[in-house]
Every structure is written in structure tokens, then in C-alpha cells.
Design a protein around this motif. Structure first.
Motif, PDB file in Angstrom:
ATOM      1  N   SER A 101       4.727 -23.905  -3.788  1.00  0.00           N
ATOM      2  CA  SER A 101       4.201 -22.543  -3.923  1.00  0.00           C
ATOM      3  C   SER A 101       4.763 -21.911  -5.193  1.00  0.00           C
ATOM      4  CB  SER A 101       4.585 -21.707  -2.707  1.00  0.00           C
ATOM      5  OG  SER A 101       5.971 -21.482  -2.684  1.00  0.00           O
ATOM      6  N   SER A 102       3.984 -21.043  -5.765  1.00  0.00           N
ATOM      7  CA  SER A 102       4.452 -20.356  -6.960  1.00  0.00           C
ATOM      8  C   SER A 102       4.438 -18.861  -6.704  1.00  0.00           C
ATOM      9  CB  SER A 102       3.579 -20.695  -8.164  1.00  0.00           C
ATOM     10  OG  SER A 102       2.251 -20.280  -7.939  1.00  0.00           O
ATOM     11  N   LYS A 103       5.384 -18.200  -7.272  1.00  0.00           N
ATOM     12  CA  LYS A 103       5.497 -16.762  -7.127  1.00  0.00           C
ATOM     13  C   LYS A 103       5.180 -16.131  -8.474  1.00  0.00           C
ATOM     14  CE  LYS A 103       8.632 -13.187  -5.585  1.00  0.00           C
ATOM     15  NZ  LYS A 103       9.967 -12.881  -5.081  1.00  0.00           N
ATOM     16  N   VAL A 104       4.249 -15.199  -8.491  1.00  0.00           N
ATOM     17  CA  VAL A 104       3.863 -14.520  -9.711  1.00  0.00           C
ATOM     18  C   VAL A 104       4.614 -13.193  -9.777  1.00  0.00           C
ATOM     19  CG1 VAL A 104       1.972 -13.478 -11.004  1.00  0.00           C
ATOM     20  CG2 VAL A 104       1.587 -15.570  -9.700  1.00  0.00           C
ATOM     21  N   VAL A 105       5.296 -12.986 -10.865  1.00  0.00           N
ATOM     22  CA  VAL A 105       6.019 -11.738 -11.076  1.00  0.00           C
ATOM     23  C   VAL A 105       5.302 -10.967 -12.168  1.00  0.00           C
ATOM     24  CG1 VAL A 105       8.197 -10.709 -11.770  1.00  0.00           C
ATOM     25  CG2 VAL A 105       8.187 -12.818 -10.427  1.00  0.00           C
ATOM     26  N   THR A 106       4.973  -9.723 -11.882  1.00  0.00           N
ATOM     27  CA  THR A 106       4.270  -8.885 -12.837  1.00  0.00           C
ATOM     28  C   THR A 106       5.193  -7.769 -13.315  1.00  0.00           C
ATOM     29  OG1 THR A 106       2.186  -9.306 -11.711  1.00  0.00           O
ATOM     30  CG2 THR A 106       2.254  -7.432 -13.190  1.00  0.00           C
ATOM     31  N   THR A 107       5.245  -7.593 -14.600  1.00  0.00           N
ATOM     32  CA  THR A 107       6.010  -6.504 -15.183  1.00  0.00           C
ATOM     33  C   THR A 107       5.033  -5.566 -15.867  1.00  0.00           C
ATOM     34  OG1 THR A 107       7.877  -7.964 -15.573  1.00  0.00           O
ATOM     35  CG2 THR A 107       7.829  -5.923 -16.815  1.00  0.00           C
ATOM     36  N   VAL A 108       5.199  -4.281 -15.619  1.00  0.00           N
ATOM     37  CA  VAL A 108       4.310  -3.281 -16.201  1.00  0.00           C
ATOM     38  C   VAL A 108       5.099  -2.441 -17.196  1.00  0.00           C
ATOM     39  CG1 VAL A 108       2.840  -1.299 -15.717  1.00  0.00           C
ATOM     40  CG2 VAL A 108       2.925  -3.204 -14.109  1.00  0.00           C
ATOM     41  N   LEU A 109       4.603  -2.375 -18.405  1.00  0.00           N
ATOM     42  CA  LEU A 109       5.210  -1.560 -19.443  1.00  0.00           C
ATOM     43  C   LEU A 109       4.650  -0.148 -19.329  1.00  0.00           C
ATOM     44  CD1 LEU A 109       7.041  -1.693 -21.966  1.00  0.00           C
ATOM     45  CD2 LEU A 109       4.988  -2.169 -23.283  1.00  0.00           C
ATOM     46  N   LYS A 110       5.511   0.846 -19.199  1.00  0.00           N
ATOM     47  CA  LYS A 110       5.053   2.227 -19.014  1.00  0.00           C
ATOM     48  C   LYS A 110       5.453   3.170 -20.138  1.00  0.00           C
ATOM     49  CE  LYS A 110       3.258   3.640 -15.807  1.00  0.00           C
ATOM     50  NZ  LYS A 110       1.837   3.883 -15.626  1.00  0.00           N
ATOM     51  N   ASN A 111       6.430   2.792 -20.959  1.00  0.00           N
ATOM     52  CA  ASN A 111       6.923   3.666 -22.016  1.00  0.00           C
ATOM     53  C   ASN A 111       7.250   2.854 -23.276  1.00  0.00           C
ATOM     54  OD1 ASN A 111       7.341   6.242 -20.412  1.00  0.00           O
ATOM     55  ND2 ASN A 111       8.559   4.791 -19.241  1.00  0.00           N
ATOM     56  N   VAL A 112       6.923   3.441 -24.436  1.00  0.00           N
ATOM     57  CA  VAL A 112       7.224   2.813 -25.714  1.00  0.00           C
ATOM     58  C   VAL A 112       7.720   3.898 -26.666  1.00  0.00           C
ATOM     59  CG1 VAL A 112       6.185   1.719 -27.742  1.00  0.00           C
ATOM     60  CG2 VAL A 112       5.565   0.949 -25.486  1.00  0.00           C
ATOM     61  N   LEU A 113       8.717   3.568 -27.468  1.00  0.00           N
ATOM     62  CA  LEU A 113       9.199   4.468 -28.507  1.00  0.00           C
ATOM     63  C   LEU A 113       8.863   3.850 -29.853  1.00  0.00           C
ATOM     64  CD1 LEU A 113      10.847   6.924 -29.525  1.00  0.00           C
ATOM     65  CD2 LEU A 113      12.863   5.447 -29.397  1.00  0.00           C
TER      66      LEU A 113
END
Length: 66
Positions: free
Chosen positions: A5-17
Motif C-alpha cells: 500500500s502507498s500513502k499519499v501525503v499532500t502539502t498545500v502552500l498557503k503563503n509566499v513572501l
């Protein structure tokens, strides 16, 4: 854990300088050109957000910026 089985990890970018030599021009591009909403604006710093609440901040610097 099952090795097949594989686990998908999602990262969401919400802020940028972004570092910029001209805060006013950067704000104008993102608000007038891309339709972002202005949240804060001063000579040294500004912040906008898009319709998905992605925030972009601009910090004035004198060197190493576009």
C-alpha cells in the motif's frame, strides 16, 4: 503496515513572501492584473490574497530582488 500500500501525503502552500524593489508595482500587477484582493499596503510591505485565500506578501528590499 502493508508494504504494497502507498500513502499519499499532500502539502498545500498557503503563503509566499516575495522580495521586490517596488512594492507598488507588485501590488498593481497582482490586484489589477490577476484580480487579487489587497489586504495591507505600506511603503515597505504589502499583502494580497486570491479567491482561494492563497496569500502573497511583498517586502521592499534594495538589492537582490526583481
Amino acid at each position: 503496515m502493508n508494504p504494497n500500500s502507498s500513502k499519499v501525503v499532500t502539502t498545500v502552500l498557503k503563503n509566499v513572501l516575495l522580495l521586490t524593489k517596488n512594492v507598488d508595482k507588485s501590488v498593481a500587477f497582482f490586484t489589477e492584473g490577476l484580480g487579487c484582493k489587497l489586504l495591507h499596503h505600506s511603503e515597505e510591505y504589502a499583502e494580497v490574497r486570491d479567491a482561494n485565500d492563497f496569500r502573497i506578501a511583498f517586502k521592499k528590499v534594495d538589492s537582490h530582488a526583481f
